[in-house]
Scaffold this active site. Structure first.
Site, PDB file in Angstrom:
ATOM      1  N   ARG A 134       0.814  -1.228   0.000  1.00  0.00           N
ATOM      2  CA  ARG A 134       0.000   0.000   0.000  1.00  0.00           C
ATOM      3  C   ARG A 134       0.850   1.281   0.000  1.00  0.00           C
ATOM      4  NH1 ARG A 134      -3.076  -2.901   4.001  1.00  0.00           N
ATOM      5  NH2 ARG A 134      -4.771  -4.008   2.976  1.00  0.00           N
ATOM      6  N   LYS A 156       2.813  11.287 -11.690  1.00  0.00           N
ATOM      7  CA  LYS A 156       1.928  10.407 -12.472  1.00  0.00           C
ATOM      8  C   LYS A 156       2.668   9.092 -12.687  1.00  0.00           C
ATOM      9  CE  LYS A 156      -1.145  13.327 -15.190  1.00  0.00           C
ATOM     10  NZ  LYS A 156      -1.479  13.788 -16.552  1.00  0.00           N
ATOM     11  N   GLU A 198       9.020  17.165 -25.489  1.00  0.00           N
ATOM     12  CA  GLU A 198       8.418  17.627 -24.231  1.00  0.00           C
ATOM     13  C   GLU A 198       9.006  18.977 -23.812  1.00  0.00           C
ATOM     14  OE1 GLU A 198       5.776  16.087 -23.180  1.00  0.00           O
ATOM     15  OE2 GLU A 198       5.995  13.896 -23.274  1.00  0.00           O
ATOM     16  N   LYS A 240       7.039  22.691 -15.058  1.00  0.00           N
ATOM     17  CA  LYS A 240       6.237  21.520 -14.662  1.00  0.00           C
ATOM     18  C   LYS A 240       5.944  21.559 -13.159  1.00  0.00           C
ATOM     19  CE  LYS A 240       4.932  16.914 -15.036  1.00  0.00           C
ATOM     20  NZ  LYS A 240       4.956  15.637 -15.683  1.00  0.00           N
ATOM     21  N   GLU A 250      -4.824  16.843 -11.637  1.00  0.00           N
ATOM     22  CA  GLU A 250      -5.385  17.210 -12.939  1.00  0.00           C
ATOM     23  C   GLU A 250      -6.892  17.462 -12.885  1.00  0.00           C
ATOM     24  OE1 GLU A 250      -3.383  15.302 -16.280  1.00  0.00           O
ATOM     25  OE2 GLU A 250      -5.270  15.397 -17.365  1.00  0.00           O
ATOM     26  N   ARG A 254      -3.552  21.301 -14.796  1.00  0.00           N
ATOM     27  CA  ARG A 254      -2.523  20.319 -15.152  1.00  0.00           C
ATOM     28  C   ARG A 254      -2.758  19.717 -16.536  1.00  0.00           C
ATOM     29  NH1 ARG A 254       0.529  15.648 -11.568  1.00  0.00           N
ATOM     30  NH2 ARG A 254       1.776  14.894 -13.320  1.00  0.00           N
ATOM     31  N   ASN A 258      -0.762  18.094 -21.222  1.00  0.00           N
ATOM     32  CA  ASN A 258      -1.088  17.069 -22.216  1.00  0.00           C
ATOM     33  C   ASN A 258      -1.251  17.645 -23.620  1.00  0.00           C
ATOM     34  OD1 ASN A 258      -1.227  14.456 -20.943  1.00  0.00           O
ATOM     35  ND2 ASN A 258      -2.758  15.415 -19.637  1.00  0.00           N
ATOM     36  N   HIS A 261      -1.031  15.391 -26.646  1.00  0.00           N
ATOM     37  CA  HIS A 261      -1.091  13.998 -26.194  1.00  0.00           C
ATOM     38  C   HIS A 261      -2.354  13.272 -26.639  1.00  0.00           C
ATOM     39  CE1 HIS A 261       2.323  15.342 -23.922  1.00  0.00           C
ATOM     40  NE2 HIS A 261       2.452  14.216 -23.254  1.00  0.00           N
ATOM     41  N   HIS A 265      -1.313   9.973 -28.074  1.00  0.00           N
ATOM     42  CA  HIS A 265      -1.646   8.668 -27.479  1.00  0.00           C
ATOM     43  C   HIS A 265      -2.373   7.779 -28.484  1.00  0.00           C
ATOM     44  CE1 HIS A 265      -1.371  10.115 -22.999  1.00  0.00           C
ATOM     45  NE2 HIS A 265      -0.200   9.963 -23.560  1.00  0.00           N
ATOM     46  N   HIS A 278       7.256   7.774 -27.621  1.00  0.00           N
ATOM     47  CA  HIS A 278       6.257   8.664 -27.029  1.00  0.00           C
ATOM     48  C   HIS A 278       6.484  10.116 -27.470  1.00  0.00           C
ATOM     49  CE1 HIS A 278       3.508  10.359 -24.088  1.00  0.00           C
ATOM     50  NE2 HIS A 278       4.476  11.129 -23.642  1.00  0.00           N
TER      51      HIS A 278
HETATM   52  P1  NAD Z   1      12.159   4.968 -22.301  1.00  0.00           P
HETATM   53  O1  NAD Z   1      11.989   4.909 -20.858  1.00  0.00           O
HETATM   54  O2  NAD Z   1      11.688   3.825 -23.120  1.00  0.00           O
HETATM   55  O3  NAD Z   1      13.709   5.212 -22.596  1.00  0.00           O
HETATM   56  C1  NAD Z   1      14.127   5.332 -23.932  1.00  0.00           C
HETATM   57  C2  NAD Z   1      15.259   4.361 -24.282  1.00  0.00           C
HETATM   58  O4  NAD Z   1      16.490   4.923 -23.860  1.00  0.00           O
HETATM   59  C3  NAD Z   1      15.178   3.001 -23.651  1.00  0.00           C
HETATM   60  O5  NAD Z   1      15.581   2.032 -24.579  1.00  0.00           O
HETATM   61  C4  NAD Z   1      16.184   3.078 -22.501  1.00  0.00           C
HETATM   62  O6  NAD Z   1      16.717   1.834 -22.152  1.00  0.00           O
HETATM   63  C5  NAD Z   1      17.232   3.990 -23.087  1.00  0.00           C
HETATM   64  N1  NAD Z   1      18.002   4.788 -22.157  1.00  0.00           N
HETATM   65  C6  NAD Z   1      17.544   5.404 -21.049  1.00  0.00           C
HETATM   66  N2  NAD Z   1      18.499   6.182 -20.534  1.00  0.00           N
HETATM   67  C7  NAD Z   1      19.590   6.041 -21.308  1.00  0.00           C
HETATM   68  C8  NAD Z   1      20.888   6.605 -21.295  1.00  0.00           C
HETATM   69  N3  NAD Z   1      21.229   7.527 -20.393  1.00  0.00           N
HETATM   70  N4  NAD Z   1      21.775   6.226 -22.239  1.00  0.00           N
HETATM   71  C9  NAD Z   1      21.400   5.315 -23.200  1.00  0.00           C
HETATM   72  N5  NAD Z   1      20.174   4.779 -23.292  1.00  0.00           N
HETATM   73  C10 NAD Z   1      19.281   5.140 -22.351  1.00  0.00           C
HETATM   74  O7  NAD Z   1      11.460   6.265 -22.927  1.00  0.00           O
HETATM   75  P2  NAD Z   1      11.273   7.753 -22.387  1.00  0.00           P
HETATM   76  O8  NAD Z   1      11.148   8.575 -23.598  1.00  0.00           O
HETATM   77  O9  NAD Z   1      12.299   8.113 -21.382  1.00  0.00           O
HETATM   78  O10 NAD Z   1       9.880   7.703 -21.621  1.00  0.00           O
HETATM   79  C11 NAD Z   1       8.678   7.485 -22.309  1.00  0.00           C
HETATM   80  C12 NAD Z   1       7.627   7.072 -21.303  1.00  0.00           C
HETATM   81  O11 NAD Z   1       7.405   8.130 -20.382  1.00  0.00           O
HETATM   82  C13 NAD Z   1       6.284   6.767 -21.936  1.00  0.00           C
HETATM   83  O12 NAD Z   1       5.794   5.553 -21.429  1.00  0.00           O
HETATM   84  C14 NAD Z   1       5.400   7.907 -21.494  1.00  0.00           C
HETATM   85  O13 NAD Z   1       4.063   7.551 -21.378  1.00  0.00           O
HETATM   86  C15 NAD Z   1       6.006   8.259 -20.174  1.00  0.00           C
HETATM   87  N6  NAD Z   1       5.724   9.633 -19.725  1.00  0.00           N
HETATM   88  C16 NAD Z   1       5.227   9.795 -18.470  1.00  0.00           C
HETATM   89  C17 NAD Z   1       4.994  11.064 -17.988  1.00  0.00           C
HETATM   90  C18 NAD Z   1       4.531  11.255 -16.572  1.00  0.00           C
HETATM   91  O14 NAD Z   1       4.163  12.369 -16.205  1.00  0.00           O
HETATM   92  N7  NAD Z   1       4.575  10.241 -15.739  1.00  0.00           N
HETATM   93  C19 NAD Z   1       5.249  12.178 -18.786  1.00  0.00           C
HETATM   94  C20 NAD Z   1       5.754  11.970 -20.070  1.00  0.00           C
HETATM   95  C21 NAD Z   1       5.993  10.689 -20.531  1.00  0.00           C
HETATM   96  N1  GLY Z   2       2.983  14.656 -18.579  1.00  0.00           N
HETATM   97  C1  GLY Z   2       1.687  15.117 -18.199  1.00  0.00           C
HETATM   98  C2  GLY Z   2       1.558  15.363 -16.748  1.00  0.00           C
HETATM   99  O1  GLY Z   2       2.464  15.126 -15.978  1.00  0.00           O
HETATM  100  O2  GLY Z   2       0.523  15.787 -16.323  1.00  0.00           O
END
Ligand code: NAD
Ligand code: GLY
Length: 374
Positions: A134, A156, A198, A240, A250, A254, A258, A261, A265, A278
């Site tokens: 939890r 998030k 972003e 942010k 949100e 907030r 998006n 997005h 998405h 993404h």
């Molecule tokens: P990812 O986590 O898949 O990383 C991208 C690639 O880079 C992967 O293959 C990883 O292994 C590699 N990598 C990571 N760091 C590295 C480094 N320093 N050197 C070499 N390779 C490296 O992709 P991302 O773009 O970081 O994240 C995308 C995800 O984030 C999506 O699922 C999206 O929905 C999510 N997201 C969440 C929020 C939120 O607010 N929580 C906001 C935006 C995006």
């Molecule tokens: N990336 C969208 C949010 O954090 O609200």
């Protein structure tokens, strides 16, 4: 409207520390080169016997030992869980790998999870932390540009469902975010570009000066100029943090984060997770949402051209896939979390630096789809 802090001068020599205000859940975002291996500088790490680094094989291979070394001074036991890499693994079976290991190792409810990686590792680890016993504390150690400027900040957490992106998750804040800019040196160029999407997002939605700054510095950002990268991470996190502190769950403002997005998405889910990154889907989605804003008469067509040119210079796609035609697009977008009563709502730009969430006549959405889909 959110009142933004003025931009702190970003330095590449000394780490900076921002605070994100949530009362007794407030936490810091530490930004600098080399901060990952300097846990003494982090301050306020949760106390526990055991720390668990959650990562993937790529990132653990690059930075796991450095983080393990830094944490060994704070925790008696430091374990590592390696997840399969990629968006296609942001799912239940992968989430369960974390729970399986925590239970197998007898990890108690004080155990601290450290998410070492990009947004996929960060989102899934955060969700695991929200749910394990939890709720256990977690720390974000983002290693992609996208994760440093966006996903690691704001709490998030989620996994994907085959029918929709980030559909299963929780709001759950980390205790600390540690952005080591040096980790971006090893990031593949395509991933750097995805992160720039972003960064580009923050100007149109919240800060007209930052939009112009990104236009002036996009080439330096692509070339990984350290000062430009430091400023981009710093200003993105400032914006942010201000938006999320004003509206953690949100209910309202907030949603502007998006921008792009709703279309993005749909691209990710429609093509299958991992086909487009993404950030690539968000970039194309932002240009489409800008087009929609122009069709609503909110911004001039020149703004759409500027967004398109900026994304292209950042190495990002600005033409959308057809999917199975407009009906599939609309079906996917009706599942978006911002939709209400089956009505799709879009983040539109009212003027550069100001965005809002609006229902848009379907005829205009169809016009945008017709204009952008190959
Ligand atoms: P990812 O986590 O898949 O990383 C991208 C690639 O880079 C992967 O293959 C990883 O292994 C590699 N990598 C990571 N760091 C590295 C480094 N320093 N050197 C070499 N390779 C490296 O992709 P991302 O773009 O970081 O994240 C995308 C995800 O984030 C999506 O699922 C999206 O929905 C999510 N997201 C969440 C929020 C939120 O607010 N929580 C906001 C935006 C995006
Ligand atoms: N990336 C969208 C949010 O954090 O609200």
């Amino acid at each position: 409207m959110v009142s933004l802090p003025s931009s702190a001068s970003a330095t590449i020599d000394a780490p900076s520390r921002l605070s994100i205000e949530f009362g007794d859940r407030s936490y810091d975002i530490l930004i600098g080169r080399g901060v990952l291996s300097d846990a003494a500088a982090w301050q306020a790490l949760p106390r526990a016997e055991c720390a668990v680094i959650v990562s993937n094989a790529v990132v653990a291979g690059l930075y796991g030992a450095a983080l393990q070394g830094a944490l060994a001074a704070h925790y008696r036991r430091v374990l590592t869980v390696e997840l399969p890499d990629g968006e296609a693994h942001k799912d239940w079976p992968t989430l369960n790998l974390i729970f399986d290991r925590l239970l197998a190792e007898g990890c108690d409810r004080k155990t601290v999870l450290f998410a070492l990686g990009g947004g996929v590792v960060g989102d899934i680890t955060g969700f695991a932390a929200a749910a394990y016993m939890r709720g256990v504390p977690f720390v974000q150690v983002p290693t992609t540009l996208l994760a440093q400027v966006d996903s690691s900040v704001g709490g998030k957490t989620a996994i994907n469902h085959p029918r929709g992106k980030n559909m299963i998750g929780a709001f759950y804040q980390p205790r600390l975010v540690v952005c080591d800019l040096a980790t971006l040196d090893t990031l593949p160029a395509r991933e750097l570009s995805a992160g720039l999407a972003e960064v580009i997002k923050y100007g149109p939605i919240a800060d007209a000066d930052f939009f112009e700054w990104t236009e002036r510095h996009v080439d330096g950002l692509c070339a990984r100029d350290p000062a430009a990268i430091a400023h981009a991470v710093q200003r993105s996190c400032e914006i942010k943090a201000a938006v999320v502190a004003a509206d953690e769950r949100e209910a309202d403002v907030r949603a502007i984060l998006n921008f792009g997005h709703t279309f993005g998405h749909a691209i990710e889910a429609g093509l299958g997770y991992g086909e487009w990154l993404h950030g690539e889907a968000v970039a194309c989605g932002m240009v489409m949402a800008s087009d929609l804003s122009a069709r609503l008469g909110l911004v001039p067509r020149t703004f759409v051209d500027r967004m398109s040119a900026l994304c292209e210079r950042a190495g990002l796609p600005v033409r959308a896939p057809r999917l199975d035609g407009p009906e599939q697009w609309l079906d996917l977008m009706r599942l978006d979390k911002k939709a209400q009563g089956g009505e799709i709502r879009f983040v539109v730009i009212e003027q550069i630096g100001r965005a809002a969430l609006r229902a848009v006549p379907q005829t205009l959405v169809r016009e945008t789809l017709a204009a952008f889909c190959e």
